[in-house]
Design an enzyme around this catalytic site. Structure first.
Site, short mmCIF file in Angstrom:
data_model
loop_
_atom_site.label_atom_id
_atom_site.label_comp_id
_atom_site.label_asym_id
_atom_site.label_seq_id
_atom_site.Cartn_x
_atom_site.Cartn_y
_atom_site.Cartn_z
N HIS A 137 42.93 26.76 12.80
CA HIS A 137 44.23 26.67 13.46
C HIS A 137 44.89 28.04 13.64
CE1 HIS A 137 45.93 26.51 9.27
NE2 HIS A 137 46.90 27.19 9.85
N ASP A 167 38.71 22.84 9.30
CA ASP A 167 39.74 23.81 9.67
C ASP A 167 39.32 25.23 9.29
OD1 ASP A 167 42.05 24.67 10.89
OD2 ASP A 167 43.27 24.47 9.09
N SER A 247 48.07 31.35 6.25
CA SER A 247 46.91 30.59 6.72
C SER A 247 45.70 31.49 6.88
CB SER A 247 47.22 29.94 8.07
OG SER A 247 48.06 28.84 7.93
#
Length: 496
Positions: A137, A167, A247
């Protein structure tokens, strides 16, 4: 006695009485002052200073508390990732996980303008020749990816591959002899063990936070938003502070080794509220090297529909066990069917490693590749048995899956839908039929060009979704929904 003597006696008595009263008050009422002695030598004080030793593993601070060594070892291998996005307005909505990650990862899209802008995240250098692991992402849909190293060097990065089901993504920069991070053993990390989260929250580069492992194999249903049938969630849960921009960053142990890729937080506000989640390093290692070697993840499947054992399920099915993975269905022609697994079996271990829930089973199976043999321990009718299963891929064989843009299934060739086509048809996902030969698809009346958007009401976003839906429907009929390039919507029933 004359008057003068009487007056003198009275004055003298009064004076003596006053002296006696003041003296008595001083002795009886007023506290005695005691001088306080403050030690300056420090001798006898049980608290002592402790120095940190930076350039050796011989810790002065107790080994289990030395965050400095781990931070020094790991921080140079954590990078800052900047992304740019260009494209049509519909493209801005194509990621089904965007609504969640918009708060967690940062405002890279403006819903009102429906136009891509910029994003930022983190990554981890995993080899000296420039391979970088991050989250899918973080880079999904990016037209440009820039990597900023800890020493301020900047590079344009190539996207090697992505895996939305975990992911994860793999990047490459053109550089050699980089300081990289060694992989640690996330399988044996203990609940309560200290870990550090390293990343770039809110653009604060190389930020280090500390916490403990709160839980393992945690399924938080975040990837369920993508609608994928082959997603894997077995997160390491920690209380190390993680915020937007973290992230793709590193979760490390106190040896400075990578034990996870920070991916998500549980938060009502989008900022850190107590718990963060990381993809375990053993799974990261497998996925990114698959992407490096093949361009696609080699996804092993047992071919079963499963659910966690609960007290209610155990009572209803008379299982005699309260933990494990309940087999609700075994698909024909799959690894599980070949190995002899049956409905209502309870799987309790893979290769001798205990599995108490679906997340643990998925993680253990995913660490392998199609063609690998695994031992499956299960309970049937109160008896514990172990069988060997040869894992197969989504096409029910053991061949290597490449990053080809097209796949053939029962006479039909499929490929992803272009962004231009999505914009034209006003759809967010789909797989298109490019060539059509003899088979079930043609028999159902489907023509070339048809875009499959759903099967049995489930969104089809990738080839993994398509093959998983077909595998789950083996022996049954399926409802295929979609649209033709001219905008005509159509529905087909196929006996599968």
């Amino acid at each position: 006695m004359n008057t003068r003597k009487v007056y003198f006696a009275m004055v003298l008595s009064s004076f003596l009485g006053a002296v006696i009263a003041i003296g008595g008050y001083s002795l009886i009422v007023e506290p005695q002052k005691v001088e306080q002695v403050v030690p300056v030598s420090g001798q006898g004080n049980p608290v002592s200073l402790t120095n940190y030793v930076f350039d050796t593993t011989d810790y002065v601070v107790p080994k289990g508390l030395n965050f400095v060594y781990a931070a020094k070892q790991a921080t140079p291998a954590v990078v800052h990732i900047r992304t740019e996005y260009t494209g049509n307005t519909e493209y801005a909505t194509r990621n089904p996980m965007e609504e969640f990650f918009k708060d967690y990862f940062g405002e890279r899209y403006d819903r009102r303008e429906r136009a891509p802008r910029q994003g930022a995240g983190s990554g981890v250098i995993v080899s000296p020749d420039g391979y970088i692991a991050t989250n899918n992402h973080v880079v999904d849909g990016a037209s440009e990816i820039e990597v900023l190293l800890n020493d301020n060097r900047t590079y344009s990065a190539e996207l090697i591959g992505t895996d939305p089901d975990t992911d994860l993504a793999l990047l490459k920069i053109d550089e050699e002899q980089l300081q990289y991070m060694e992989f640690g053993d996330s399988e044996n990390i203990q609940i309560g063990e200290w870990v550090l989260a390293i990343g770039n929250p809110f653009e604060f580069r190389s930020t280090v936070t500390a916490g403990i492992v709160s839980a393992k194999a945690r399924n938080i249903n975040i990837l369920a938003r993508s609608g994928s049938n082959t997603r894997i969630e077995a997160f390491i849960q920690t209380d190390a502070a993680v915020n937007p921009g973290n992230s793709g960053g590193a979760l490390v142990n106190l040896n400075g080794e990578l034990v996870g890729i920070n991916t998500a937080i549980a938060s009502p506000t989008g900022a850190f509220a107590g718990y963060s989640f990381a993809v375990p390093a053993t799974l990261v290692k497998k996925v990114i090297w698959d992407l490096k070697d093949f361009g696609a993840v080699q996804r092993p499947l047992l071919g079963i529909q499963i659910r966690d054992v609960s007290a209610e399920l155990a009572d209803a099915e008379n299982l005699g066990v309260l933990k494990g993975v309940f087999v609700a269905r075994v698909n024909e022609g799959t690894s599980a069917a070949d190995a002899g697994l049956k409905e209502k079996d309870v799987i309790i271990a893979i290769d001798g490693k205990k599995v108490s829930n679906v997340a643990q089973l998925q993680e253990q199976v995913a660490l392998n590749r199609p063609g690998d043999k695994i031992e499956v321990t299960y309970i049937r009718d109160g008896k514990t048995e172990t069988v060997k299963a040869t894992l197969k891929n989504q096409f029910r064989n053991t061949e290597v899956v490449t990053a080809s843009n097209s796949f053939e299934i029962d006479g039909a060739t499929f490929e992803p839908v272009s962004n231009t086509m999505k914009s034209k048809l006003q759809i967010e996902n789909g797989i298109q039929v490019k060539d059509l030969g003899n088979g079930k698809w043609k028999e159902a009346g489907i023509d070339e060009g048809f875009v499959i958007t759903k099967i049995d009401k489930r969104p089809i976003r990738s080839m993994d979704d398509l093959t998983a839906s077909l595998n789950n429907a083996m022996g049954e009929g399926i409802l295929v929904e979609g649209v033709y390039p001219n905008g005509e919507k159509a529905y087909y029933g196929i006996g599968w």
